[in-house]
Motif scaffolding. Sequence first.
Motif, PDB file in Angstrom:
ATOM      1  N   TYR A   7       0.849  -1.176   0.000  1.00  0.00           N
ATOM      2  CA  TYR A   7       0.000   0.000   0.000  1.00  0.00           C
ATOM      3  C   TYR A   7       0.890   1.233   0.000  1.00  0.00           C
ATOM      4  N   ALA A  16      -9.660   5.666   0.387  1.00  0.00           N
ATOM      5  CA  ALA A  16      -8.541   5.748   1.320  1.00  0.00           C
ATOM      6  C   ALA A  16      -8.444   7.142   1.938  1.00  0.00           C
ATOM      7  N   ASP A  19     -10.929   7.365   4.622  1.00  0.00           N
ATOM      8  CA  ASP A  19     -10.465   6.666   5.816  1.00  0.00           C
ATOM      9  C   ASP A  19      -9.458   7.512   6.596  1.00  0.00           C
ATOM     10  N   LYS A  22     -11.465  10.055   8.438  1.00  0.00           N
ATOM     11  CA  LYS A  22     -12.106   9.458   9.602  1.00  0.00           C
ATOM     12  C   LYS A  22     -11.106   9.252  10.743  1.00  0.00           C
ATOM     13  N   LEU A  23      -9.882   8.878  10.393  1.00  0.00           N
ATOM     14  CA  LEU A  23      -8.833   8.715  11.403  1.00  0.00           C
ATOM     15  C   LEU A  23      -8.552  10.049  12.084  1.00  0.00           C
ATOM     16  N   THR A  90      -1.951  -4.126   5.914  1.00  0.00           N
ATOM     17  CA  THR A  90      -3.095  -3.237   5.988  1.00  0.00           C
ATOM     18  C   THR A  90      -2.552  -1.817   5.971  1.00  0.00           C
ATOM     19  N   TRP A  93      -3.721   3.851   7.698  1.00  0.00           N
ATOM     20  CA  TRP A  93      -4.919   4.575   8.112  1.00  0.00           C
ATOM     21  C   TRP A  93      -5.984   3.628   8.655  1.00  0.00           C
ATOM     22  N   ILE A  94      -5.993   2.390   8.197  1.00  0.00           N
ATOM     23  CA  ILE A  94      -6.942   1.410   8.732  1.00  0.00           C
ATOM     24  C   ILE A  94      -6.423   0.856  10.058  1.00  0.00           C
ATOM     25  N   THR A  95      -5.138   0.557  10.109  1.00  0.00           N
ATOM     26  CA  THR A  95      -4.541   0.072  11.348  1.00  0.00           C
ATOM     27  C   THR A  95      -4.639   1.138  12.441  1.00  0.00           C
ATOM     28  N   ARG A  97      -6.988   3.429  12.818  1.00  0.00           N
ATOM     29  CA  ARG A  97      -8.359   3.465  13.348  1.00  0.00           C
ATOM     30  C   ARG A  97      -8.623   2.261  14.249  1.00  0.00           C
ATOM     31  N   ARG A  98      -8.135   1.106  13.851  1.00  0.00           N
ATOM     32  CA  ARG A  98      -8.361  -0.094  14.660  1.00  0.00           C
ATOM     33  C   ARG A  98      -7.669   0.006  16.017  1.00  0.00           C
ATOM     34  N   THR A 101      -9.569   2.688  18.300  1.00  0.00           N
ATOM     35  CA  THR A 101     -10.972   2.426  18.619  1.00  0.00           C
ATOM     36  C   THR A 101     -11.224   2.076  20.086  1.00  0.00           C
TER      37      THR A 101
END
Length: 118
Positions: A7, A16, A19, A22-23, A90, A93-95, A97-98, A101
């Motif tokens: 990525y 993306a 995302d 959102k982060l 991953t 930006w997804i990691t 957020r996870r 959370t």
Amino acid sequence: MPSPSYYPFVPSTPAAMLDVWKLGIMAFELWTTSFSTIAMRHGLWQSQSPTSARMIKENQRMVTEKLEAGLETGFEIQKAMLQMTFGGGTPWWITGRRTMTPFHRRSSANVRRLSRRR
């Protein structure tokens, strides 16, 4: 052998970029709710007896929540590292957020709960 999926560091698709947005919103909400929670708990510590049942319960809850959120975050980081080890990956930006959370969820819940008590 399947080639690993890489990525880019900078998001290049609209999904993306959303995302990443959102982060950023999640980070800002976490920042503001954390400060609000700290201020409300500080007010409780000044106005309540430290040995009262309510304060002992609140302090125990605070420590327990932090430990649980830290463990959940650690598990998310471990999952991301294992994915990288086995050739997957991953985007950050997804990691991100996870991993944020658990703290975000608890901090938002604390603000709602502590603001009702007044």
